[in-house]
Design a protein around this motif. Structure first.
Motif, PDB file in Angstrom:
ATOM      1  N   ASN A  33      -3.249   8.938  -5.566  1.00 46.68           N
ATOM      2  CA  ASN A  33      -2.838   7.543  -5.652  1.00 46.68           C
ATOM      3  C   ASN A  33      -2.417   6.973  -4.294  1.00 46.68           C
ATOM      4  O   ASN A  33      -1.742   5.939  -4.234  1.00 46.68           O
ATOM      5  N   MET A  42       0.830  -1.196   0.000  1.00 46.00           N
ATOM      6  CA  MET A  42       0.000   0.000   0.000  1.00 46.00           C
ATOM      7  C   MET A  42       0.872   1.256   0.000  1.00 46.00           C
ATOM      8  O   MET A  42       1.974   1.248   0.539  1.00 46.00           O
ATOM      9  N   ARG A  43       0.356   2.322  -0.587  1.00 40.59           N
ATOM     10  CA  ARG A  43       0.998   3.639  -0.496  1.00 40.59           C
ATOM     11  C   ARG A  43       0.364   4.377   0.670  1.00 40.59           C
ATOM     12  O   ARG A  43      -0.844   4.628   0.684  1.00 40.59           O
ATOM     13  N   ILE A  44       1.170   4.698   1.649  1.00 38.42           N
ATOM     14  CA  ILE A  44       0.658   5.293   2.882  1.00 38.42           C
ATOM     15  C   ILE A  44       1.320   6.645   3.093  1.00 38.42           C
ATOM     16  O   ILE A  44       2.548   6.757   3.090  1.00 38.42           O
ATOM     17  N   ARG A  58      -8.837   5.314   2.839  1.00 42.07           N
ATOM     18  CA  ARG A  58      -8.772   5.173   4.291  1.00 42.07           C
ATOM     19  C   ARG A  58      -8.068   6.378   4.908  1.00 42.07           C
ATOM     20  O   ARG A  58      -6.981   6.744   4.478  1.00 42.07           O
ATOM     21  N   HIS A  73       5.477  -1.701   2.848  1.00 43.13           N
ATOM     22  CA  HIS A  73       4.604  -0.659   2.320  1.00 43.13           C
ATOM     23  C   HIS A  73       5.437   0.520   1.813  1.00 43.13           C
ATOM     24  O   HIS A  73       6.539   0.778   2.299  1.00 43.13           O
ATOM     25  N   ASP A 133      -3.290   5.166  -0.709  1.00 41.93           N
ATOM     26  CA  ASP A 133      -4.292   4.230  -0.186  1.00 41.93           C
ATOM     27  C   ASP A 133      -4.742   4.583   1.232  1.00 41.93           C
ATOM     28  O   ASP A 133      -5.894   4.358   1.599  1.00 41.93           O
ATOM     29  N   VAL A 134      -3.819   5.088   2.037  1.00 43.96           N
ATOM     30  CA  VAL A 134      -4.130   5.405   3.435  1.00 43.96           C
ATOM     31  C   VAL A 134      -3.439   6.716   3.812  1.00 43.96           C
ATOM     32  O   VAL A 134      -2.267   6.912   3.500  1.00 43.96           O
TER      33      VAL A 134
END
Length: 219
Positions: free
Chosen positions: A65, A1-3, A93, A24, A67-68
């Motif tokens: 882009n 994921m990209r956080i 999120r 991540h 994700d969180v």
């Protein structure tokens, strides 16, 4: 994921390190150049010394882009702004740390964050449970998590679960997620704990309707 983690303080830096170790892709923003540099030196992350209240910052990190988003600065108004930006860009999120319960209620009411953590209440309630050895319910703001609360239980002397494995305790499996066990010195993954001992503290996310049943199982 990209956080995307906003704020390179203690919480932000810890999350950046742990999440990057799990593979991540982590991006960290902090207005303080020193903090931004230090987190990049300690973890495999992309770090930017930027103002989180400047909308152009989010274009720079390509927030569309992401994700969180974790808003973890020490300023509630900055975290609120970051959450609004994240929702505007459709980030799936959003997790927000706040200190003022009034801001937590605003976030809850308008529904822009998946989790809202009221920091002093969470920490204070956990410490209270450790000191007093009591069953304790830490109040979180239930947003999209269906009314879950963070519950801490300190195993008392003579408890019926003393000496048992966690898997042997008859607590409700549906609606309960045990997050960690604190032995007084260190936090452990639930699967690492061999036997429960007096003084151990169980930390779990528990759905409102099974809290009493969960507490009763550890008495």
């Amino acid at each position: 994921m990209r956080i995307l983690i906003i704020g390179a303080g203690k919480l932000g830096s810890l999350l950046a390190k742990r999440l990057s170790e799990k593979g991540h892709e982590i991006i960290v923003i902090d207005k303080d150049e020193k903090k931004a540099r230090e987190v990049a030196e300690e973890a495999d992350v992309a770090s930017y010394a930027r103002d989180a209240t400047d909308p152009s910052t989010y274009d720079e990190v390509n927030i569309a882009n992401i994700d969180v988003v974790v808003a973890a600065t020490n300023r509630d108004e900055v975290n609120l702004f970051a959450a609004l930006i994240a929702r505007e860009y459709g980030v799936p999120r959003v997790i927000v740390k706040v200190r003022d319960s009034r801001i937590a209620q605003i976030l809850s009411r308008i529904g822009i964050a998946e989790h809202v953590i009221v920091e002093p209440r969470v920490i204070g309630s956990i410490v209270e449970g450790v000191i007093e050895g009591k069953y304790n319910v830490v109040e979180l703001v239930p947003v999209y998590v269906g009314g879950f609360r963070l519950v801490t239980i300190t195993i008392a002397e003579g408890s019926s679960v003393e000496g048992q494995l966690l898997d042997e305790v008859k607590y409700p499996r549906s609606g309960v997620k045990i997050l960690a066990v604190f032995d007084g010195e260190e936090f452990h993954d639930p699967g690492e704990v061999l036997r429960l001992e007096a003084g151990f503290q169980i930390i779990a996310l528990v759905r409102d309707d099974v809290i009493e049943e969960f507490l009763e199982a550890f008495r």
